[in-house]
Design an enzyme around this catalytic site. Structure first.
Site, PDB file in Angstrom:
ATOM      1  N   ASP A  86       3.577  24.118  -4.395  1.00 58.14           N
ATOM      2  CA  ASP A  86       4.423  23.180  -5.156  1.00 58.14           C
ATOM      3  C   ASP A  86       5.304  22.476  -4.428  1.00 58.14           C
ATOM      4  O   ASP A  86       5.899  22.745  -3.413  1.00 58.14           O
ATOM      5  CB  ASP A  86       5.281  24.208  -6.217  1.00 58.14           C
ATOM      6  CG  ASP A  86       6.143  23.403  -7.305  1.00 58.14           C
ATOM      7  OD1 ASP A  86       6.504  22.218  -6.743  1.00 58.14           O
ATOM      8  OD2 ASP A  86       6.090  23.900  -8.169  1.00 58.14           O
ATOM      9  N   HIS A 231      -0.295  -6.401  -5.927  1.00 61.39           N
ATOM     10  CA  HIS A 231      -1.269  -7.161  -5.452  1.00 61.39           C
ATOM     11  C   HIS A 231      -1.238  -8.521  -5.633  1.00 61.39           C
ATOM     12  O   HIS A 231      -1.236  -9.189  -4.364  1.00 61.39           O
ATOM     13  CB  HIS A 231      -2.482  -6.701  -6.260  1.00 61.39           C
ATOM     14  CG  HIS A 231      -2.766  -5.297  -6.035  1.00 61.39           C
ATOM     15  ND1 HIS A 231      -2.482  -4.612  -5.158  1.00 61.39           N
ATOM     16  CD2 HIS A 231      -3.570  -4.509  -6.814  1.00 61.39           C
ATOM     17  CE1 HIS A 231      -2.797  -3.249  -5.488  1.00 61.39           C
ATOM     18  NE2 HIS A 231      -3.616  -3.301  -6.253  1.00 61.39           N
TER      19      HIS A 231
HETATM   20  C1  BG6 Z   1      -5.089  -0.775  -8.343  1.00 60.46           C
HETATM   21  C2  BG6 Z   1      -4.859  -0.821  -9.706  1.00 60.46           C
HETATM   22  O1  BG6 Z   1      -4.100  -0.889  -7.586  1.00 60.46           O
HETATM   23  O2  BG6 Z   1      -6.055  -2.120  -8.098  1.00 60.46           O
HETATM   24  C3  BG6 Z   1      -6.102  -0.660 -10.696  1.00 60.46           C
HETATM   25  O3  BG6 Z   1      -4.026   0.421  -9.983  1.00 60.46           O
HETATM   26  C4  BG6 Z   1      -6.953  -1.945 -10.281  1.00 60.46           C
HETATM   27  O4  BG6 Z   1      -5.762  -0.660 -12.119  1.00 60.46           O
HETATM   28  C5  BG6 Z   1      -7.296  -1.972  -8.734  1.00 60.46           C
HETATM   29  O5  BG6 Z   1      -8.265  -1.740 -10.884  1.00 60.46           O
HETATM   30  C6  BG6 Z   1      -8.059  -3.393  -8.461  1.00 60.46           C
HETATM   31  O6  BG6 Z   1      -8.204  -3.097  -7.006  1.00 60.46           O
HETATM   32  P1  BG6 Z   1      -9.764  -3.590  -6.318  1.00 60.46           P
HETATM   33  O7  BG6 Z   1      -9.581  -3.238  -5.010  1.00 60.46           O
HETATM   34  O8  BG6 Z   1     -10.673  -2.447  -7.232  1.00 60.46           O
HETATM   35  O9  BG6 Z   1      -9.935  -4.867  -7.077  1.00 60.46           O
END
Ligand code: BG6
Length: 465
Positions: A86, A231
């Site tokens: 844990d 992102h």
């Molecule tokens: C992640 C998200 O950070 O990025 C996901 O949590 C998403 O929901 C993903 O699908 C997209 O990243 P990639 O590299 O798959 O385009």
């Protein structure tokens, strides 16, 4: 391995989804390419014996594309140990200390739910495991400004800032690194890269699948928190920032933070939130959920370079295609010598950065078609294309973190400044609008960009346009 290289990797969340899908395949690739010689200690709550973990790792690598190099796999498996316990229990950290043996500079990778970050970081600090160590933290880093600040406070109490590696896997993608390179390795771009020549920038991250088995997580996040605040904002920062003095962590984050600080905080009317049909029936999702699976927004950066230029960001689950693309559209020529040189409905000249599923950079310009009339069409010049041997983002970022190279990671002030932009609309927003699966989201999203323009929908298969 240099003197400052991490000499062990401790992976919290070793039995979890992220480890299975991304991290084990990355560790295997690192071993195959000679980038990982240090021991790996998996940590999780699940009672598992070392043989069980070795099976998990082998299965994960098989599922991600197969085992081409059996020696690399054997090497990785023989350097793997497992600690179960844990994260609230001091005994877990004592067991990790024992498993670390003579390692002096371990890297702790937190591939665990964000709600546990604080507990683990505090546990590491109290067990005196943080000294000379690094911590690698998965996104989302916080869920609003206050929680990000609190997390930063906890992390900074145990680790110095340059030992904290906040992962945004987008920054480890070749196509994203190429945005930084392309912008600052070419001189011809600079004179036009501003409000005088750029009419707008569009970024779309679309996926033709739903939340899959992540409904419960998604309910705590939604599209804005899941991919836009991190992102897509990182992509905006790379496109919008001034040239950094150097290519290192400090200089890059200083320029990125300035972009976020210059962004106008969002207001409810700046975004359209949508939810795909059937989302409320997904496992782990509330029957009356107002969580957005689609978000389109308009953003302004109040800087000398970008004043007045709209940035349109859009992302969603169950959209018509899986693709991520940036379009930097240029203004039409000032004089309309040819009737078609400023298309009313089409795109003007543009630069297109294709991020996924393939990476590419294309430049679109008009050329005359043969014939008596002065009419033409827009064609794309492909400047770069997918290259063989690209590393996965996790291989790249894990390798960088273990080597102590922070250039592709985010600094606390940049993360907090990005949260400050979305903070006003995290709770105050219009209700979600329904949209059909495999569409481009609710039609109301057009209002974000109209009347001046229209959304450019990326195609699933890339070809010069
Ligand atoms: C992640 C998200 O950070 O990025 C996901 O949590 C998403 O929901 C993903 O699908 C997209 O990243 P990639 O590299 O798959 O385009």
């Amino acid at each position: 391995m240099t003197a400052s290289h991490s000499d062990a990797l401790v992976l919290f969340g070793a039995t979890g989804d992220l480890a299975h899908k991304m991290i084990f395949p990355a560790l295997y690739a690192m071993t195959e390419h000679g980038g990982l010689t240090a021991p790996v200690i998996g940590v999780a709550l699940t009672k598992e014996n070392p043989a069980g973990l070795r099976k998990l790792v082998t299965d994960s690598i098989k599922a991600s594309g197969g085992i081409a190099d059996k020696r690399a796999l054997q090497h990785l498996l023989s350097h793997l140990t497992y600690v179960s316990g844990d994260y609230k229990d001091a005994g877990t950290f004592a067991a990790i200390k024992t498993a670390l043996g003579t390692a002096k500079r371990p890297a702790f990778y937190l591939a665990i739910p964000p709600s546990l970050f604080g507990t683990v970081i505090e546990g590491l600090g109290q067990a005196k495991l943080a000294e000379h160590a690094r911590v690698i933290v998965e996104k989302p880093f916080g869920r609003d400004l206050a929680s990000a600040q609190e997390l930063n406070r906890i992390a900074r109490a145990a680790f110095p800032e340059d030992s904290i590696f906040r992962i945004d896997h987008y920054l480890g993608k070749e196509a994203i690194m190429n945005i930084l390179y392309f912008r600052f390795a070419n001189s011809y771009l600079e004179p036009i890269w501003n409000r005088n020549y750029v009419s707008n920038v569009q970024i779309t991250l679309s996926e033709d699948f739903g939340v899959q088995d992540r409904g419960a997580f998604y309910e705590t996040a939604g599209c804005l928190r899941d991919v836009i605040q991190n992102h897509l904002f990182q992509v905006v920062a790379l496109l919008a920032m001034e040239a950094p003095a150097t290519r290192d962590y400090g200089a890059l984050n200083t320029e990125k933070a300035k972009v976020f600080q210059a962004m106008r905080p969002l207001k409810p009317n700046d975004l359209v939130r949508g939810q795909y049909a059937g989302y409320r029936k997904e496992p782990g999702v509330a029957k009356d959920s107002d969580v957005e699976t689609f978000c389109a927004l308009r953003l302004f950066i109040d800087s000398w370079r970008w004043q007045g230029v709209p940035w349109y960001l859009r992302s969603g689950k169950y959209l018509a295609a899986t693709a991520t693309e940036v379009i930097v559209e240029l203004k039409p020529p000032p004089q309309r010598l040819f009737a078609d040189s400023a298309p009313a409905n089409g795109l003007g000249n543009y630069l297109r950065f294709r991020v996924s599923p393939n990476s590419a950079i294309a430049l679109a310009s008009r050329v005359k078609l043969a014939g008596k009339e002065f009419v033409g069409e827009q064609r794309e010049l492909y400047l770069s294309d997918e290259q063989p041997g690209e590393q996965s983002p996790y291989e790249r970022l894990l390798g960088d973190a273990m080597a102590g190279d922070g250039a592709l990671f985010s600094r606390e002030d940049a993360v907090e400044a990005a949260w400050a932009v979305v903070e006003p609309v995290l709770t105050k927003h219009h209700p979600v609008l329904p949209y059909k699966r495999l569409s481009w989201g609710p039609k109301e999203a057009d209002s974000i960009i109209a009347p001046e323009g229209r959304w450019h929908n990326p195609t699933p298969h890339d070809a010069p346009g």
